[in-house]
Design a protein around this motif. Structure first.
Motif, PDB file in Angstrom:
ATOM      1  N   SER A  60       0.814  -1.222   0.000  1.00 59.07           N
ATOM      2  CA  SER A  60       0.000   0.000   0.000  1.00 59.07           C
ATOM      3  C   SER A  60       0.844   1.267   0.000  1.00 59.07           C
ATOM      4  O   SER A  60       0.380   2.332  -0.408  1.00 59.07           O
ATOM      5  N   LEU A  61       2.099   1.186   0.457  1.00 59.64           N
ATOM      6  CA  LEU A  61       2.972   2.358   0.527  1.00 59.64           C
ATOM      7  C   LEU A  61       4.010   2.397  -0.601  1.00 59.64           C
ATOM      8  O   LEU A  61       4.589   3.454  -0.868  1.00 59.64           O
ATOM      9  N   GLN A  62       4.261   1.252  -1.201  1.00 59.66           N
ATOM     10  CA  GLN A  62       5.346   1.170  -2.194  1.00 59.66           C
ATOM     11  C   GLN A  62       5.101   2.087  -3.387  1.00 59.66           C
ATOM     12  O   GLN A  62       6.009   2.816  -3.820  1.00 59.66           O
ATOM     13  N   LYS A  63       3.912   2.085  -3.956  1.00 57.73           N
ATOM     14  CA  LYS A  63       3.643   2.795  -5.199  1.00 57.73           C
ATOM     15  C   LYS A  63       3.925   4.291  -5.071  1.00 57.73           C
ATOM     16  O   LYS A  63       4.663   4.882  -5.869  1.00 57.73           O
ATOM     17  N   LYS A  64       3.345   4.920  -4.056  1.00 59.51           N
ATOM     18  CA  LYS A  64       3.543   6.362  -3.872  1.00 59.51           C
ATOM     19  C   LYS A  64       4.995   6.676  -3.548  1.00 59.51           C
ATOM     20  O   LYS A  64       5.551   7.680  -3.999  1.00 59.51           O
ATOM     21  N   PHE A  65       5.618   5.821  -2.711  1.00 59.73           N
ATOM     22  CA  PHE A  65       7.002   6.079  -2.322  1.00 59.73           C
ATOM     23  C   PHE A  65       7.932   5.981  -3.529  1.00 59.73           C
ATOM     24  O   PHE A  65       8.817   6.822  -3.728  1.00 59.73           O
ATOM     25  N   TYR A  66       7.744   4.962  -4.377  1.00 58.33           N
ATOM     26  CA  TYR A  66       8.590   4.782  -5.567  1.00 58.33           C
ATOM     27  C   TYR A  66       8.332   5.882  -6.600  1.00 58.33           C
ATOM     28  O   TYR A  66       9.186   6.140  -7.455  1.00 58.33           O
ATOM     29  N   GLN A  67       7.190   6.547  -6.528  1.00 53.90           N
ATOM     30  CA  GLN A  67       6.911   7.660  -7.438  1.00 53.90           C
ATOM     31  C   GLN A  67       7.516   8.973  -6.943  1.00 53.90           C
ATOM     32  O   GLN A  67       7.400   9.991  -7.608  1.00 53.90           O
ATOM     33  N   GLY A  68       8.174   8.941  -5.788  1.00 53.71           N
ATOM     34  CA  GLY A  68       8.889  10.109  -5.305  1.00 53.71           C
ATOM     35  C   GLY A  68       8.243  10.834  -4.141  1.00 53.71           C
ATOM     36  O   GLY A  68       8.728  11.888  -3.709  1.00 53.71           O
ATOM     37  N   GLU A  69       7.129  10.303  -3.595  1.00 52.38           N
ATOM     38  CA  GLU A  69       6.473  10.962  -2.456  1.00 52.38           C
ATOM     39  C   GLU A  69       7.206  10.623  -1.171  1.00 52.38           C
ATOM     40  O   GLU A  69       7.512   9.454  -0.905  1.00 52.38           O
ATOM     41  N   PRO A  70       7.545  11.604  -0.344  1.00 52.03           N
ATOM     42  CA  PRO A  70       8.259  11.336   0.904  1.00 52.03           C
ATOM     43  C   PRO A  70       7.425  10.448   1.828  1.00 52.03           C
ATOM     44  O   PRO A  70       6.187  10.512   1.830  1.00 52.03           O
ATOM     45  N   LEU A  71       8.122   9.636   2.607  1.00 54.92           N
ATOM     46  CA  LEU A  71       7.463   8.760   3.580  1.00 54.92           C
ATOM     47  C   LEU A  71       7.963   9.157   4.974  1.00 54.92           C
ATOM     48  O   LEU A  71       9.176   9.146   5.220  1.00 54.92           O
ATOM     49  N   THR A  72       7.016   9.480   5.856  1.00 50.00           N
ATOM     50  CA  THR A  72       7.376   9.930   7.204  1.00 50.00           C
ATOM     51  C   THR A  72       7.037   8.845   8.216  1.00 50.00           C
ATOM     52  O   THR A  72       5.904   8.349   8.257  1.00 50.00           O
ATOM     53  N   LEU A  73       8.033   8.504   9.009  1.00 53.91           N
ATOM     54  CA  LEU A  73       7.836   7.571  10.117  1.00 53.91           C
ATOM     55  C   LEU A  73       8.259   8.257  11.406  1.00 53.91           C
ATOM     56  O   LEU A  73       9.124   9.142  11.406  1.00 53.91           O
TER      57      LEU A  73
END
Length: 423
Positions: A87-100
């Motif tokens: 569910s997170l891979q697609k947006k992250f691989y498209q360049g959207e930052p991921l915050t944890l």
């Protein structure tokens, strides 16, 4: 007191649960709208930095130089060492930052697709939580201030009515027995105010009656006592048997008169006792009044009475018998020839009307003659102590009945009506 208890419970529930729910929703909405707004500058910086590193050949050297010149900590991580849910891979691989986020730090991840690496920007958790703590503090302050405000709004009318109660009670205690509390249906302590007014009325009546009793005793006992003293002195001074017998009879008559007055005082005092027991049951007024009239039959006075349809009330038969006997005795005493007794009914009330053809009662005296030991203007040659109508008024009060005095249109004298509620 039920209204006070219910309103207190309601206001507490509303204040705590209602306000808590409202403020919690407001805080949640604020959090959802502003969840990562405070991280926006770092995301923009990280995005630019990631694009730059993605084009560099020696990114490790760049990272080392960055760490020595900037406060914000950045690190690199191999892409294959950073597994993500689908569910997170697609947006992250498209360049959207991921915050944890952890307890101590916030990690913003940026992908470097050409290098198969991930750039991690590490920020202290205080960056985000500082604003949240202030917001929580503000909402907490609003919560408690709102509760205090609501409780003040609820307490103000209560305090106002309690102060009114205290003021009235103080004035009443200082001897202003006519003082009463204005009754307001919105008051939390209406029951207490009503009971206070009833108590005040009762005390005022008792004090007034005691004054009347004192005046009556001093007035009505003075004459027979004076005659008694004169008779005793005359009895001591004479030796004539006939005169001694005459004086003894006068003394005995004066003693009888005083005994009657004391008996009347005691009977009225019993009616004034707070612990009078009223044994109420169904009573047919037709039968009760017929029995009372049968005891008042006289050759000089005609009593006009025709039984009507059944008239049933709830009351104490002994006291009601006393009430109607006193009304009939009063009518006989002042009537010339005729007394009429009638019963009138409506859907909700039953009225018993006793009228006579005597001189009547002027309006100014109608309220006064209901007090004990108070008699009308036409009583010079009438026997009695002025207690009968006071007993009638008191028994009517016990039965929630309304006593009214008027002029009789039919006979021209006085007309007494007792109105009971139908049950």
């Amino acid at each position: 007191m039920k209204k006070l208890t219910f309103s207190l419970i309601l206001i507490v529930i509303f204040s705590i649960i209602g306000l808590g729910w409202v403020l919690d929703n407001l805080f949640s909405q604020y959090q959802s709208h502003n969840k990562y707004d405070e991280l926006k500058p770092y995301k923009e910086l990280g995005t630019i930095l990631a694009k730059t590193l993605n084009q560099q050949t020696n990114i490790e050297e760049f990272i080392n130089d960055w760490q020595t010149q900037n406060v914000v900590e950045v690190t690199l991580l191999n892409l294959n060492a950073f597994p993500l849910p689908e569910s997170l891979q697609k947006k992250f691989y498209q360049g959207e930052p991921l915050t944890l986020e952890s307890e101590n730090s916030i990690f913003i991840h940026f992908i470097l697709p050409k290098k198969d690496k991930i750039l991690i920007v590490t920020l202290p958790a205080q960056t985000k939580k500082h604003d949240n703590n202030l917001l929580k503090l503000a909402f907490t302050a609003i919560f408690y201030i709102a509760i205090l405000l609501i409780l003040f709004i609820w307490l103000y009318p209560l305090i106002k009515h309690l102060r009114q109660l205290r003021k009235t009670a103080k004035a009443f205690g200082e001897g202003k027995l006519e003082k009463r509390i204005p009754i307001n249906s919105t008051s939390y302590i209406t029951d207490i105010e009503v009971e206070f007014n009833k108590m005040a009325q009762r005390i005022e009546t008792l004090v007034s009656d005691n004054k009347l009793l004192g005046n009556a005793v001093s007035h009505d006992l003075r004459t027979p006592l004076a005659r008694l003293r004169f008779g005793i002195e005359a009895l001591e001074e004479t030796t004539n048997p006939q005169l001694r017998d005459k004086y003894q009879k006068h003394i005995s008559k004066d003693i009888d008169e005083m005994e009657k007055l004391v008996a009347v005082l005691l009977n009225y005092a019993r009616l004034e006792q707070a612990m009078v027991t009223i044994e109420k049951r169904d009573i047919n007024l037709n039968n009760l009044i017929s029995d009372c009239i049968n005891t008042k039959i006289s050759s000089d006075i005609t009593i006009q009475w025709l039984k009507s349809e059944p008239a049933i009330i709830i009351g104490d038969i002994n006291y009601l018998t006393m009430l109607f006997n006193n009304l009939l005795s009063n009518a006989q005493q002042y009537s010339n020839k005729t007394i009429s007794v009638d019963i009138k009914q409506t859907k909700t009330e039953i009225s018993v009307i006793v009228a006579d053809d005597g001189p009547g009662i002027i309006k100014e005296k109608r309220h006064e003659i209901l007090k004990p030991f108070t008699r009308g203007d036409n009583t010079l040659n009438k026997h009695g102590y002025g207690i009968g109508l006071a007993i009638v008024a008191r028994i009517a009060l016990w039965h929630d009945a309304i006593l009214k005095i008027d002029d009789s249109k039919q006979l021209g004298g006085a007309e007494f009506s007792i109105t009971f509620k139908k049950h």
